[in-house]
Every structure is written in C-alpha cells, then in structure tokens.
Design a protein around this motif. Structure first.
Motif, short mmCIF file in Angstrom:
data_model
loop_
_atom_site.label_atom_id
_atom_site.label_comp_id
_atom_site.label_asym_id
_atom_site.label_seq_id
_atom_site.Cartn_x
_atom_site.Cartn_y
_atom_site.Cartn_z
N ARG A 1 0.84 -1.20 0.00
CA ARG A 1 0.00 0.00 0.00
C ARG A 1 0.88 1.24 0.00
O ARG A 1 2.03 1.20 0.41
CB ARG A 1 -0.89 0.02 1.25
CG ARG A 1 -1.73 -1.21 1.41
CD ARG A 1 -3.11 -0.99 0.87
NE ARG A 1 -3.91 -2.20 0.93
CZ ARG A 1 -5.04 -2.30 1.57
NH1 ARG A 1 -5.51 -1.27 2.25
NH2 ARG A 1 -5.72 -3.42 1.55
N ASP A 2 0.28 2.35 -0.44
CA ASP A 2 1.00 3.62 -0.45
C ASP A 2 1.24 4.10 0.98
O ASP A 2 0.45 3.81 1.88
CB ASP A 2 0.21 4.69 -1.20
CG ASP A 2 0.12 4.41 -2.70
OD1 ASP A 2 1.03 3.73 -3.23
OD2 ASP A 2 -0.84 4.87 -3.32
N LEU A 3 2.32 4.84 1.17
CA LEU A 3 2.61 5.46 2.46
C LEU A 3 1.74 6.71 2.59
O LEU A 3 1.59 7.47 1.65
CB LEU A 3 4.08 5.83 2.56
CG LEU A 3 5.06 4.66 2.49
CD1 LEU A 3 6.49 5.18 2.45
CD2 LEU A 3 4.86 3.70 3.64
N LEU A 4 1.12 6.87 3.77
CA LEU A 4 0.27 8.03 4.04
C LEU A 4 0.64 8.61 5.39
O LEU A 4 0.78 7.88 6.36
CB LEU A 4 -1.21 7.63 4.07
CG LEU A 4 -1.80 7.06 2.79
CD1 LEU A 4 -3.20 6.53 3.06
CD2 LEU A 4 -1.85 8.14 1.72
N ALA A 5 0.75 9.92 5.46
CA ALA A 5 1.09 10.57 6.73
C ALA A 5 -0.09 10.53 7.71
O ALA A 5 0.11 10.53 8.91
CB ALA A 5 1.51 12.02 6.48
N GLU A 6 -1.32 10.48 7.19
CA GLU A 6 -2.52 10.45 8.02
C GLU A 6 -3.55 9.49 7.42
O GLU A 6 -3.57 9.30 6.21
CB GLU A 6 -3.15 11.85 8.12
CG GLU A 6 -2.29 12.86 8.83
CD GLU A 6 -2.07 12.54 10.30
OE1 GLU A 6 -2.96 11.96 10.94
OE2 GLU A 6 -0.98 12.87 10.81
#
Length: 84
Positions: free
Chosen positions: A60-65
C-alpha cells in the motif's frame, strides 16, 4: 450513507509497531504475526496472490494520516521514515 471520518476510525482501530527500544517482545510478536507479505513477484506462493498480484492490494502507499477513500473504505496511516 455518511463516510466514517479518520477521527472515528482512531476511536475504533489503532495499530502501530511498537518501538523495539521500548518493548522488544511486543515489537517481535507484531512483526512476526501481524505484518502482511511478502507476496506478488516477491512470493508467488503466497495465499493472497492471483495473476501475480496481491489480492489484498499490498504493498500500500505510504500516508502521513488516515483518510477515508472515495469508496468509504479507510486508507490507514502508513508512515514513511520521514513521517516518523
């Protein structure tokens, strides 16, 4: 139907790998039992591989929130090293 907000998600679900320096045993348990992968081209024998792709949509993509996706499904925070 109203989308669930990230704040409501955090009230119900919260998961992070513990800091190895603070709780090595918990870090090891979570790392061994709660992390998906590898699959796809890295492991075609995984139960979650179909047509060479992970059926669980990993990596999955990295997300800050955490955000709520267009389909209402939450996209959980997955921090990069830059995000801590």
């Amino acid at each position: 139907m109203e989308k669930i907000t990230p704040n409501r998600i955090y009230e119900i679900i919260s998961a992070e790998i513990s800091d190895i320096e603070i709780d090595k045993d918990l870090h090891d348990i979570v790392s061994k039992n709660m992390i998906h992968g590898p699959c796809g081209s890295l492991n075609n024998n995984s139960l979650y591989v179909s047509d060479g792709k992970c059926t669980k949509r990993y990596p999955r993509d990295l997300l800050a929130e955490t955000i709520t996706g267009n389909d209402g499904y939450p996209l959980y925070r997955r921090r990069s090293t830059e995000d801590g």
